[in-house]
Design an enzyme around this catalytic site. Structure first.
Site, mmCIF file in Angstrom:
data_model
loop_
_atom_site.group_PDB
_atom_site.id
_atom_site.type_symbol
_atom_site.label_atom_id
_atom_site.label_comp_id
_atom_site.label_asym_id
_atom_site.label_seq_id
_atom_site.Cartn_x
_atom_site.Cartn_y
_atom_site.Cartn_z
ATOM 1 N N ARG A 131 3.651 0.071 -25.869
ATOM 2 C CA ARG A 131 3.389 0.132 -27.309
ATOM 3 C C ARG A 131 1.970 -0.389 -27.621
ATOM 4 O O ARG A 131 1.294 0.115 -28.507
ATOM 5 C CB ARG A 131 4.461 -0.718 -27.998
ATOM 6 N N GLY B 21 3.602 -8.028 -40.957
ATOM 7 C CA GLY B 21 5.046 -7.928 -41.195
ATOM 8 C C GLY B 21 5.430 -6.490 -41.524
ATOM 9 O O GLY B 21 4.591 -5.589 -41.510
ATOM 10 N N ILE C 127 5.060 1.226 -37.116
ATOM 11 C CA ILE C 127 4.466 -0.091 -37.368
ATOM 12 C C ILE C 127 3.289 -0.235 -36.398
ATOM 13 O O ILE C 127 3.470 -0.113 -35.186
ATOM 14 C CB ILE C 127 5.492 -1.218 -37.064
ATOM 15 N N ASN D 193 -0.662 1.091 -47.301
ATOM 16 C CA ASN D 193 0.589 1.835 -47.067
ATOM 17 C C ASN D 193 1.248 2.129 -48.408
ATOM 18 O O ASN D 193 1.058 1.405 -49.380
ATOM 19 C CB ASN D 193 1.540 0.986 -46.211
ATOM 20 N N THR D 194 2.020 3.210 -48.427
ATOM 21 C CA THR D 194 2.863 3.457 -49.603
ATOM 22 C C THR D 194 4.314 3.417 -49.170
ATOM 23 O O THR D 194 4.693 3.979 -48.143
ATOM 24 C CB THR D 194 2.487 4.775 -50.308
ATOM 25 N N HIS D 195 5.125 2.706 -49.965
ATOM 26 C CA HIS D 195 6.527 2.471 -49.603
ATOM 27 C C HIS D 195 7.425 2.886 -50.773
ATOM 28 O O HIS D 195 7.148 2.518 -51.918
ATOM 29 C CB HIS D 195 6.722 0.981 -49.281
ATOM 30 N N ASP E 134 -0.022 -5.901 -43.521
ATOM 31 C CA ASP E 134 -0.273 -7.084 -42.686
ATOM 32 C C ASP E 134 0.646 -6.993 -41.464
ATOM 33 O O ASP E 134 1.164 -5.922 -41.156
ATOM 34 C CB ASP E 134 -0.100 -8.381 -43.506
HETATM 35 C C1 GRF Z 1 6.988 8.672 -48.896
HETATM 36 O O1 GRF Z 1 8.009 8.446 -49.834
HETATM 37 C C2 GRF Z 1 6.607 7.396 -48.194
HETATM 38 O O2 GRF Z 1 6.640 6.267 -49.010
HETATM 39 C C3 GRF Z 1 7.693 7.313 -47.160
HETATM 40 O O3 GRF Z 1 7.820 8.628 -46.688
HETATM 41 C C4 GRF Z 1 7.460 9.530 -47.735
HETATM 42 C C5 GRF Z 1 6.383 10.432 -47.199
HETATM 43 O O4 GRF Z 1 6.310 11.618 -47.907
HETATM 44 N N1 GRF Z 1 7.391 6.345 -46.149
HETATM 45 P P1 GRF Z 1 5.184 12.696 -47.622
HETATM 46 O O5 GRF Z 1 5.145 12.946 -46.110
HETATM 47 O O6 GRF Z 1 3.875 12.194 -48.132
HETATM 48 O O7 GRF Z 1 5.644 13.926 -48.361
#
Ligand code: GRF
Length: 218
Positions: free
Chosen positions: A76, A154, A103, A118-120, A152
């Site tokens: 990894r 985590g 990760i 990142n977007t979550h 970060d």
């Molecule tokens: C998003 O909701 C993101 O937060 C999550 O996976 C989705 C990705 O969607 N981790 P896309 O590939 O951008 O359509």
């Protein structure tokens, strides 16, 4: 930590994807033909797997792509170092994980910490991890949403840049995770575009857990 984009001209973005890439597409659409106005341009798209729609979107936009698969590396750590090197080749000011389902490790964070976003699909710190939408729904929350944050060491624990709220309806409860996730993604795409644009145009600083948008030093 103060981190204005160091490049002259629009900030250089490398976007990492694992799936359909609709967040990548939202960035591409927002940048359009005017990276000067948006303040950033995408210089490359990376992925942890091949054959995904996210990479097709990048190729259609004429962008260089790279794939770095865990299974092609002995450990990894080696994968993480290869991902960091593959990303660094494009000299990004900001790296955006847009649905990148891995990760990253120490080497990647050493190079890109403080400029890796990142977007979550949940309201952090609630429901971190790979099943944020499902976990929120199972918990019975009445609102959920999405969070754009710095990464970060985590899992989904880094300083928060922006959040968007989505109501959970009886219909979501009946229809399940996919329908709710789609509604979250509508908000998420706009939030990501706005957050990346502001970071790139205005600069930012990170003080502990707080992210301050706006010209550094003002
Ligand atoms: C998003 O909701 C993101 O937060 C999550 O996976 C989705 C990705 O969607 N981790 P896309 O590939 O951008 O359509």
């Amino acid at each position: 930590m103060a981190s204005p984009p160091p490049s002259a001209g629009p900030a250089r973005l490398v976007v990492l994807v694992s799936g359909s890439g609709t967040n990548l597409q939202a960035l591409l659409d927002a940048i359009g033909d005017g990276p000067e106005g948006f303040g950033a341009r995408i210089v490359a798209v990376g992925a942890d797997r091949s054959g995904i729609v996210g990479l097709e979107r990048a190729e259609r936009a004429g962008l260089p792509t790279f794939v770095c698969r865990v299974k092609d590396h002995a450990t990894r750590e080696e994968w993480d170092a290869a991902l960091a090197a593959g990303t660094a080749r494009f000299r990004p000011d900001l790296v955006v994980s847009a649905g990148f389902m891995k990760i990253v490790g120490k080497e990647f964070l050493a190079r890109f910490g403080g400029r890796f976003i990142n977007t979550h699909p949940a309201l952090l710190p609630s429901f971190p991890g790979a099943h944020g939408v499902r976990d929120a729904l199972a918990y019975g929350v009445k609102v959920t949403g999405c969070t754009v944050h710095f990464v970060d060491d985590g899992v989904d624990t880094g300083p928060i840049i922006a959040q968007g709220v989505v109501e959970v309806t009886e219909e979501d409860t009946a229809e399940g995770e996919a329908a709710l996730h789609e509604r979250i993604k509508e908000i998420e795409r706009k939030l990501l575009v706005e957050a990346v644009g502001r970071l790139a145009r205005d600069g930012y600083r990170i003080e502990g857990r707080k992210v301050h948008l706006g010209h550094v030093g003002e």
